[in-house]
Design an enzyme around this catalytic site. Structure first.
Site, PDB file in Angstrom:
ATOM      1  N   SER A  45       0.823  -1.212   0.000  1.00 47.29           N
ATOM      2  CA  SER A  45       0.000   0.000   0.000  1.00 47.29           C
ATOM      3  C   SER A  45       0.855   1.258   0.000  1.00 47.29           C
ATOM      4  O   SER A  45       0.484   2.262  -0.604  1.00 47.29           O
ATOM      5  CB  SER A  45      -0.969   0.006   1.184  1.00 47.29           C
ATOM      6  N   GLU A  46       2.029   1.226   0.658  1.00 52.62           N
ATOM      7  CA  GLU A  46       2.968   2.346   0.565  1.00 52.62           C
ATOM      8  C   GLU A  46       4.414   1.866   0.623  1.00 52.62           C
ATOM      9  O   GLU A  46       4.732   0.908   1.340  1.00 52.62           O
ATOM     10  CB  GLU A  46       2.757   3.373   1.685  1.00 52.62           C
ATOM     11  N   THR A  47       5.244   2.584  -0.135  1.00 53.77           N
ATOM     12  CA  THR A  47       6.698   2.470  -0.029  1.00 53.77           C
ATOM     13  C   THR A  47       7.228   3.847   0.349  1.00 53.77           C
ATOM     14  O   THR A  47       6.850   4.852  -0.257  1.00 53.77           O
ATOM     15  CB  THR A  47       7.316   1.991  -1.344  1.00 53.77           C
ATOM     16  N   HIS A  74       1.252   4.578   8.523  1.00 53.86           N
ATOM     17  CA  HIS A  74       1.928   3.307   8.794  1.00 53.86           C
ATOM     18  C   HIS A  74       3.328   3.272   8.194  1.00 53.86           C
ATOM     19  O   HIS A  74       4.244   2.697   8.787  1.00 53.86           O
ATOM     20  CB  HIS A  74       1.084   2.123   8.314  1.00 53.86           C
TER      21      HIS A  74
END
Length: 264
Positions: A45-47, A74
């Site tokens: 979902s995120e880097t 997060h």
């Protein structure tokens, strides 16, 4: 030169729970298109990408597989965890981040990471066309902040049973849809889920930035400033929330599950 990339499960103390994020500490600013390609390759979902500033702190940027985002909880928690765990910062030093949403900070306290974020309260808003049909339930309340729609429904079980039509949700002009309900049991105050198909994430497992909205909302509903919140996705994650005027303190745990190299 190869670069280390670390995958961290955030808002959990157990591997394979919470929300996974990839963290990459760069020696210098990188090309945006390259960072987006790395995020697409990681398919989380995120880097997060960090660059140390000479004057102190780190520049921090977040990418989904599809776009760069303005605020991510997060992956910030994961970034702070990596900085302390890998020795880039001593454990008693705060992690300071310069981001598209201003200055953020994190501190390690008794095994929990406390993050200082901006409050993002929602204002009452008309339900967008197709929202109830896309969620499969009638909202009890609809609000909106600069990022997301906030939807309260009747019970925790309603939140847990939701099976949204993601094609319909993707047609709503917003980063995401936060769905919440009270949960006066099991030591919890409220639960939530977060859907963001428009940004390439059907359901985000545990969403720190959503709690910047949820904290002020439940403060107004319950008349308190501190909460234990559970995001009831399949992976689940516990977020401790404290509202402090125009800031929100989000606390969570994190565990490293994977470390590798990005080859040149």
């Amino acid at each position: 030169m190869s670069l280390t990339i670390t995958q961290v499960d955030a808002f959990t103390s157990e591997p394979f729970g919470g929300n996974p994020a990839a963290v990459c500490l760069l020696p210098a600013p990188a090309d945006v298109a390259w960072m987006q390609r790395v995020a697409r390759e990681m398919n989380l979902s995120e880097t997060a990408f960090l660059v140390r500033r000479e004057a102190g702190g780190f520049d921090l940027r977040w990418f989904t597989p599809a776009i760069e985002v303005d605020l991510c909880g997060h992956a910030t928690l994961a970034s702070a965890h990596v900085l302390w765990e890998e020795g880039h910062l001593p454990p008693d030093a705060p992690a300071v981040f310069h981001t598209r949403s201003g200055r953020l900070s994190a501190e390690l306290r008794g095994g929990w990471i406390e993050m200082d974020f901006p409050a993002e309260p929602a204002q009452p808003a008309p339900a967008p066309d197709g929202l109830a049909a896309a969620l499969g339930t009638e909202p009890a309340y609809v609000g909106r902040n600069r990022f997301d729609y906030l939807v309260e429904v009747d019970t925790r079980s309603t939140v847990e049973r939701l099976a949204p039509d993601f094609t319909r949700l993707a047609g709503i002009d917003t980063r995401g849809i936060i769905v919440t309900a009270g949960a006066e049991s099991d030591g919890l105050d409220f639960v939530s889920r977060f859907f963001a198909p428009r940004t390439g994430i059907d359901e985000d497992p545990v969403t720190g930035s959503a709690h910047c909205c949820l904290g002020p909302y439940w403060q107004s509903r319950l008349g308190r400033d501190t909460f234990n919140a559970l995001q009831v996705s399949e992976r689940r994650g516990l977020v401790k929330v404290a509202v402090r005027d125009e800031r929100v303190i989000l606390s969570g745990q994190a565990v490293t599950v994977l470390r590798g190299e990005l080859l040149p």
